[in-house]
Design an enzyme around this catalytic site. Structure first.
Site, PDB file in Angstrom:
ATOM      1  CB  ALA A  75      -0.885  -0.012   1.244  1.00 45.93           C
ATOM      2  N   GLY A 118       0.832  -5.217   0.880  1.00 44.70           N
ATOM      3  CA  GLY A 118      -0.337  -5.336   0.010  1.00 44.70           C
ATOM      4  C   GLY A 118      -0.005  -5.948  -1.341  1.00 44.70           C
ATOM      5  CD  GLU A 121      -2.131  -7.895   2.762  1.00 40.67           C
ATOM      6  OE1 GLU A 121      -2.056  -6.724   2.329  1.00 40.67           O
ATOM      7  OE2 GLU A 121      -2.553  -8.171   3.895  1.00 40.67           O
ATOM      8  CD  GLU A 141       1.805  -5.786   5.657  1.00 41.40           C
ATOM      9  OE1 GLU A 141       2.663  -6.623   6.017  1.00 41.40           O
ATOM     10  OE2 GLU A 141       1.067  -5.964   4.671  1.00 41.40           O
TER      11      GLU A 141
END
Ligand code: DAK
Length: 267
Positions: A75, A118, A121, A141
């Site tokens: 992200a 992300g 993911e 993260e």
């Protein structure tokens, strides 16, 4: 409509590029200056491309990849930095990312470089993950004071088991493509310069099988994590039986016995 007609359609611009190669849509993340960090605009363009693929019967498979040295480095941290809890909760931050996991058509991730946070993911939301031998995976993260929020703790654990998922999520350690392969996180490691060629070969192969059959197989495999075994086996048997309502099933079996390639009509 021919393949040439498909290739002439206008292409998406900016952070996501969309290309067509016969029945395959290739979605390329094109934000190399930020290592394809997943900002809102990029996710929105990605989702539009997925909607387009989903609504176009000429598309039978989707490939997602990135330009430069990253698939996606997670992200967008600069976009998230000043958000408050109230803001992320109110906007159900990250929820639009789940669009990829709801895609009914087969999606292959061609992971060309970093797939972190992300980005990892997102790769795990795809159905098949081919990793360049230069790719790196991780859930870092924890190192920036947060945790995976788009399925990292869940899908990673389902793929590699609790012990390995715990270590990756709790330390943020980055792993090589080879280690990811041994763990079961990726489907296969491919030499970087052959990644797209080999990925497209598989994508074409899948895209040219009967589309309704491919959709049923994807749904049945995905149901494994949601349905207990007995119910899953029963559901699979019913789906198998329903393929006998398809012209493609008759054609596939007839072609085999006549020793010729099947000509599927996707119905
Ligand atoms: N966001 C924004 N910019 C990024 C970025 C990111 N994730 N990753 C890299 N960049 C930018 C860098 O800032 C740099 O920009 P400039 O300084 O050139 O302007 C440029 O990309 C190149 O990066 P580096 O200079 O760092 O390149 P290196 O080769 O030295 O290092 C690296 C590559 C991948 C090791 C490094 O860039 C890195 O560690 N990147 C961050 C990886 C990371 O921590 N990813 C996880 C992000 S968090 C939530 C749900 C989900 C999430 C959060 C909340 N909720 C439901 C609330 C999830 C999150 C994440 O994915």
């Amino acid at each position: 409509m021919t393949a040439a007609d498909i290739q002439e359609r206008p292409q998406n611009e900016e952070l996501v590029r969309v290309d067509f190669d016969d029945r395959v849509m290739i979605i390329t993340l094109t934000r190399p200056d930020a290592l394809n960090a997943l900002c809102r605009k990029l996710i929105s363009q990605l989702n539009s491309a997925l909607d387009q693929a989903e609504n176009d019967t000429r598309i039978g498979a989707i490939v997602v990849t990135g330009v430069g040295k990253a698939f996606a480095a997670g992200a967008d941290i600069s976009e998230m930095k000043n958000l408050t809890f109230a803001e992320v909760a109110e906007k159900d931050f990250i929820q639009p990312w789940e669009r990829l996991s709801r895609c009914q058509k087969p999606v292959i991730a061609a992971v060309n470089g970093y797939a972190l946070g992300g980005g990892c993911e997102m790769a795990m939301m795809c159905d098949i993950i081919y990793a360049s031998d230069q790719a790196k995976f991780g859930q870092p993260e924890v190192t920036i004071g947060t945790m995976p929020g788009a399925g990292g703790t869940q899908r990673l654990t389902a793929l590699v088991g609790k012990a390995k998922a715990m270590e990756l999520c709790l330390t943020g350690r980055m792993i090589t493509a080879q280690e990811a392969d041994v763990m079961g996180l990726v489907t296969r490691v491919i030499a970087g310069d052959s990644l797209m060629k080999e990925t497209l070969e598989i994508a074409h192969k899948i895209a040219n099988f009967s589309a309704p059959v491919v959709r049923m197989i994807k749904e049945a495999v995905n149901d494994v994590s949601e349905i207990p075994l007995v119910g899953g086996i029963r559901m699979e048997r019913r789906m198998f039986q329903s393929t006998f309502a398809l012209d493609d099933r008759k054609e596939g079996m007839t072609a085999f016995l006549e020793k010729r390639p099947a000509a599927f009509k996707h119905r």
